[in-house]
Every structure is written in structure tokens, then in C-alpha cells.
Write an enzyme that holds these catalytic residues in place. Structure first.
Site, PDB file in Angstrom:
ATOM      1  CB  CYS A   4      33.902  36.724  30.939  1.00  0.00           C
ATOM      2  SG  CYS A   4      33.486  36.761  32.688  1.00  0.00           S
ATOM      3  CB  CYS A   7      33.364  32.935  31.441  1.00  0.00           C
ATOM      4  SG  CYS A   7      31.655  33.509  31.648  1.00  0.00           S
ATOM      5  CG  ASP A  30      39.702  38.557  45.709  1.00  0.00           C
ATOM      6  OD1 ASP A  30      38.624  39.048  45.308  1.00  0.00           O
ATOM      7  OD2 ASP A  30      40.819  39.019  45.384  1.00  0.00           O
ATOM      8  CG  HIS A  46      28.744  36.344  31.481  1.00  0.00           C
ATOM      9  ND1 HIS A  46      30.008  36.634  31.931  1.00  0.00           N
ATOM     10  CD2 HIS A  46      28.195  37.526  31.109  1.00  0.00           C
ATOM     11  CE1 HIS A  46      30.224  37.933  31.814  1.00  0.00           C
ATOM     12  NE2 HIS A  46      29.129  38.500  31.318  1.00  0.00           N
ATOM     13  CG  ASN A  86      32.397  46.343  44.657  1.00  0.00           C
ATOM     14  OD1 ASN A  86      31.880  47.021  45.537  1.00  0.00           O
ATOM     15  ND2 ASN A  86      33.549  45.719  44.803  1.00  0.00           N
ATOM     16  CB  THR A  94      37.862  45.282  38.613  1.00  0.00           C
ATOM     17  OG1 THR A  94      37.810  44.198  39.536  1.00  0.00           O
ATOM     18  CG2 THR A  94      38.194  46.574  39.344  1.00  0.00           C
ATOM     19  CG  HIS A  97      31.018  36.165  35.683  1.00  0.00           C
ATOM     20  ND1 HIS A  97      31.027  35.216  34.664  1.00  0.00           N
ATOM     21  CD2 HIS A  97      30.366  35.571  36.717  1.00  0.00           C
ATOM     22  CE1 HIS A  97      30.414  34.119  35.061  1.00  0.00           C
ATOM     23  NE2 HIS A  97      30.004  34.307  36.311  1.00  0.00           N
ATOM     24  CG  HIS A  99      32.377  39.259  41.586  1.00  0.00           C
ATOM     25  ND1 HIS A  99      32.306  39.894  40.368  1.00  0.00           N
ATOM     26  CD2 HIS A  99      33.082  40.086  42.386  1.00  0.00           C
ATOM     27  CE1 HIS A  99      32.940  41.044  40.427  1.00  0.00           C
ATOM     28  NE2 HIS A  99      33.415  41.195  41.661  1.00  0.00           N
TER      29      HIS A  99
HETATM   30  P1  AMP Z   1      35.348  43.645  41.945  1.00  0.00           P
HETATM   31  O1  AMP Z   1      36.397  44.723  42.081  1.00  0.00           O
HETATM   32  O2  AMP Z   1      34.222  43.751  42.927  1.00  0.00           O
HETATM   33  O3  AMP Z   1      34.893  43.498  40.517  1.00  0.00           O
HETATM   34  O4  AMP Z   1      36.073  42.293  42.357  1.00  0.00           O
HETATM   35  C1  AMP Z   1      36.863  41.563  41.509  1.00  0.00           C
HETATM   36  C2  AMP Z   1      37.722  40.721  42.393  1.00  0.00           C
HETATM   37  O5  AMP Z   1      38.287  39.686  41.612  1.00  0.00           O
HETATM   38  C3  AMP Z   1      38.884  41.482  43.044  1.00  0.00           C
HETATM   39  O6  AMP Z   1      38.777  41.392  44.459  1.00  0.00           O
HETATM   40  C4  AMP Z   1      40.120  40.732  42.511  1.00  0.00           C
HETATM   41  O7  AMP Z   1      41.147  40.626  43.476  1.00  0.00           O
HETATM   42  C5  AMP Z   1      39.543  39.392  42.139  1.00  0.00           C
HETATM   43  N1  AMP Z   1      40.278  38.655  41.130  1.00  0.00           N
HETATM   44  C6  AMP Z   1      40.756  39.120  39.947  1.00  0.00           C
HETATM   45  N2  AMP Z   1      41.360  38.133  39.260  1.00  0.00           N
HETATM   46  C7  AMP Z   1      41.251  37.010  40.014  1.00  0.00           C
HETATM   47  C8  AMP Z   1      41.682  35.657  39.849  1.00  0.00           C
HETATM   48  N3  AMP Z   1      42.334  35.240  38.751  1.00  0.00           N
HETATM   49  N4  AMP Z   1      41.408  34.775  40.841  1.00  0.00           N
HETATM   50  C9  AMP Z   1      40.761  35.179  41.956  1.00  0.00           C
HETATM   51  N5  AMP Z   1      40.309  36.432  42.152  1.00  0.00           N
HETATM   52  C10 AMP Z   1      40.562  37.344  41.208  1.00  0.00           C
HETATM   53 ZN    ZN Z   2      31.579  35.545  32.690  1.00  0.00          ZN
END
Ligand code: AMP
Ligand code: ZN
Length: 113
Positions: A4, A7, A30, A46, A86, A94, A97, A99
Site C-alpha cells: 500500500c 502505508c 498531495d 490501514h 473518493n 486510486t 488506503h 484518505h
Molecule cells: P484518490 O484518487 O481519491 O484515491 O486520491 C489519491 C491521491 O493521492 C491523488 O490525489 C494523488 O495525486 C495522490 N498521491 C498519489 N501518490 C502520492 C504521493 N506519493 N504523495 C502524495 N500524494 C500522492
Molecule cells: Zn495502507
């Protein structure tokens, strides 16, 4: 969860721009901001998504919603902000975990879908 992404961020294996941390919660910027201020707030435990919140895990969600206004104040989001989570495929989740996105720093579009 070893595979993950969030994680791994919690474990420090992947770097992040931290804005808040305590024993239960981490908040970081982000990597692909969709607003001038775009912060993700996550539980350290998690939980895959909103769909997986249960009586055993809801206390951390309540804690997250105490921390969110503290972060918003510290970021100067005095004229408002949006909190988004989401959940699942149709919502475009995407990272699996839990958020909460904090989005602010500009007038946000009123797009619901
Ligand atoms: P979601 O599409 O709601 O699952 O949001 C996932 C978010 O994680 C997206 O806005 C990505 O830009 C963000 N994201 C992905 N990888 C990272 C990372 N390494 N550091 C910070 N944010 C990330
Ligand atoms: Zn996780």
C-alpha cells in the site's frame, strides 16, 4: 499492508511533504495538487476506504475530523475549503488506503459528478 502506497509513506519508505502527524493520523501534501492547497489526511492504520469504516475504526475517523479544521486554520483557509473522500471504482479512488482530501485556496467549482 506491504503493497500500500500510503502505508509506505507512513513507514517513511516513500517521502512526503508532511503537514501534521500524531500517533493516529498523518497529513501530507498531495503530489498532484488540484487546488492551491491540497492536503491528504490519512489514518495510520490501514483502512481501505469509507466502505470499510466500522465501529472498530470509526474513532480514528472522528479524530481526523477534529484535525481537519486545525490543518485548515494553519493553512489559512479562512474563506472555506472542501473535504472529499473518493470511495471505490465509480468515485475514481486510486489509492486504496482511506484518505480525506482537503482542497482550498481558491473558489472551487461546484462539481458533484
Ligand atoms: P484518490 O484518487 O481519491 O484515491 O486520491 C489519491 C491521491 O493521492 C491523488 O490525489 C494523488 O495525486 C495522490 N498521491 C498519489 N501518490 C502520492 C504521493 N506519493 N504523495 C502524495 N500524494 C500522492
Ligand atoms: Zn495502507
Amino acid at each position: 499492508m506491504s503493497d500500500c502506497l500510503f502505508c509506505k509513506i507512513i513507514a517513511g519508505d516513500i517521502p512526503s511533504a508532511k503537514v501534521y502527524e500524531d500517533e493516529l493520523v498523518l497529513a501530507f501534501r498531495d503530489i498532484a495538487p488540484q487546488a492551491p492547497t491540497h492536503i491528504l489526511v490519512i489514518p495510520k492504520a490501514h483502512i481501505a476506504s469509507v466502505a470499510d469504516i466500522s465501529g472498530d475504526s470509526s474513532a480514528v475517523v472522528a479524530h481526523i475530523f477534529e484535525i481537519i479544521p486545525q490543518i485548515a486554520r494553519a493553512e489559512g483557509l479562512d474563506s472555506g475549503y472542501r473535504v472529499v473522500s473518493n470511495c471505490g471504482e465509480d468515485a475514481g479512488q486510486t489509492v486504496h488506503h482511506l484518505h480525506f482530501h482537503i482542497l482550498g485556496g481558491q473558489k472551487l467549482a461546484l462539481q458533484m459528478a
